[in-house]
Design an enzyme around this catalytic site. Structure first.
Site, short mmCIF file in Angstrom:
data_model
loop_
_atom_site.label_atom_id
_atom_site.label_comp_id
_atom_site.label_asym_id
_atom_site.label_seq_id
_atom_site.Cartn_x
_atom_site.Cartn_y
_atom_site.Cartn_z
CE LYS A 1 -42.07 36.13 49.04
NZ LYS A 1 -43.38 36.25 48.37
CG ASN B 1 -48.11 29.73 44.34
OD1 ASN B 1 -47.73 29.48 45.47
ND2 ASN B 1 -48.32 30.97 43.91
NE ARG C 1 -54.33 35.56 46.05
CZ ARG C 1 -53.32 34.72 46.27
NH1 ARG C 1 -53.54 33.58 46.86
NH2 ARG C 1 -52.09 35.00 45.86
CG ASP D 1 -49.19 34.09 44.41
OD1 ASP D 1 -50.23 33.61 43.93
OD2 ASP D 1 -48.66 33.66 45.46
NE ARG E 1 -49.74 37.28 57.42
CZ ARG E 1 -49.93 36.44 58.42
NH1 ARG E 1 -49.18 35.35 58.50
NH2 ARG E 1 -50.87 36.65 59.31
CE LYS F 1 -42.14 31.78 49.58
NZ LYS F 1 -42.90 30.52 49.40
NE ARG G 1 -52.12 31.77 43.30
CZ ARG G 1 -52.13 30.95 44.35
NH1 ARG G 1 -52.94 29.90 44.37
NH2 ARG G 1 -51.33 31.16 45.37
CD GLU H 1 -44.76 33.01 47.06
OE1 GLU H 1 -45.37 31.91 46.95
OE2 GLU H 1 -44.53 33.55 48.15
#
Length: 323
Positions: free
Chosen positions: A163, A287, A229, A277, A237, A128, A214, A285
């Site tokens: 978050k 990842n 997503r 993301d 979310r 993050k 993603r 983000e």
């Protein structure tokens, strides 16, 4: 085909994975098909003895069978430098135990093992916070312990996502609007009353229709498809673990630009496999611990992303390269 090469994997218990969704299994199936002998470890199987990285490994065989996808051999205690490659695929949280494990893996790397992703890179690239290195790619973002600053950021932007820095899978992710009576409670909870850093981002409304895409990178280059997503009804979310629906799509020009901005810097750090993301054209983000999305894209587009990753690893091995 037996190449004489060995690939180890550090992962969560393989018996508990979701067969249809697990990206690590896709990698292992591809590695086995390319002739690698597989060795299985969990975090508790790692140790250091007098500076030597050691693991309690078990020979692993994997199968494309949703009812019976693996067989494990008996445990053997051995130096990790008997492996050619070691995949670090333990899921977050990225806590102190994860960091300790990365030190052990770094000792294996120094002994000649190609560790994917590189241990130092895993420590440096917080999923993050590292977006701060690419502000041109991101929506307005604040990382702070100060609850008053969080409140001021909310007042400025009207609607935010808040978050923790160590979570995954959509856990403890809140959407907060101006005048929300729970805003202060959310900021208190995430920061533990100012004792922990938390992240607040401007809310991007594209999440509702377009989802959280993603974008997978291998050696800094994007896979040609993204997995959007789409949040389930009544949820905000874009995480598959939180019930989001995965819909594949071709990369757009903005996706490729984002990948070009971020991918080369990560590859230079030894981060071979990455998941960006992207919501509304902004990276939220980066990842690097255990990115997912392989299985869904393979099913929808006939790709073989696990094989692409293993081939990239083979090229590094052939060149004698280490990150």
């Amino acid at each position: 085909m037996d190449s004489g090469r060995r690939l180890g994997v550090v992962m969560d218990p393989i018996r508990d994975i979701a067969y249809a969704k697990d990206s690590t299994l896709a990698m292992l199936l591809a590695a086995q098909a390319r002739g690698f002998a597989l060795a299985y470890l969990e975090l508790a199987d790692l140790m250091l003895r007098d500076g030597t990285a050691i693991g309690r490994t078990r020979a692993l065989t994997v199968r494309a069978d949703p009812k019976d996808w693996f067989t494990l051999g008996e445990p053997t205690l051995e130096p990790l430098d008997r492996l050619d490659v070691l995949l670090m695929r333990k899921d977050p949280p990225f806590d102190t135990e994860y960091i300790y494990a990365s030190y052990i893996l770094e000792r294996a790397e120094l002994a000649g093992v190609l560790v994917v992703n590189r241990p130092q890179g895993l420590r440096d690239v917080n999923e993050k916070v590292y977006t701060a290195w690419f502000p041109q790619c991101c929506a307005p973002t604040l990382v702070t312990r100060d609850m008053g600053d969080m409140g001021a950021f909310l007042a400025e932007h009207g609607k935010v996502v808040a978050k923790p820095l160590h979570g995954m899978g959509g856990r403890s992710v809140f959407v907060v609007e101006r005048q929300d009576p729970n805003a202060r409670v959310v900021f208190e909870t995430l920061s533990e009353y100012g004792e922990r850093f938390a992240l607040v981002q401007r809310y991007i409304p594209d999440i509702v229709q377009s989802g959280d895409a993603r974008v997978l990178l291998i050696e800094g280059e994007p896979v040609p498809y993204a997995l959007a997503r789409i949040p389930s009804s009544g949820d905000h979310r874009g995480n598959l673990a939180a019930g989001a629906r995965g819909v594949g799509r071709e990369l757009n020009e903005r996706d490729r630009w984002l990948a070009g901005q971020i991918g080369p810097a990560l590859a230079a750090r030894g981060i071979l496999f990455v998941g960006l993301d992207v919501i509304g054209g902004f990276v939220t983000e980066i990842n690097v611990t255990s990115p997912t999305g392989i299985r869904e894209l393979d099913r929808q587009f006939g790709t073989d992303i696990g094989r692409q990753l293993i081939e990239a690893i083979e090229k590094r091995l052939a060149a004698g390269a280490r990150p």
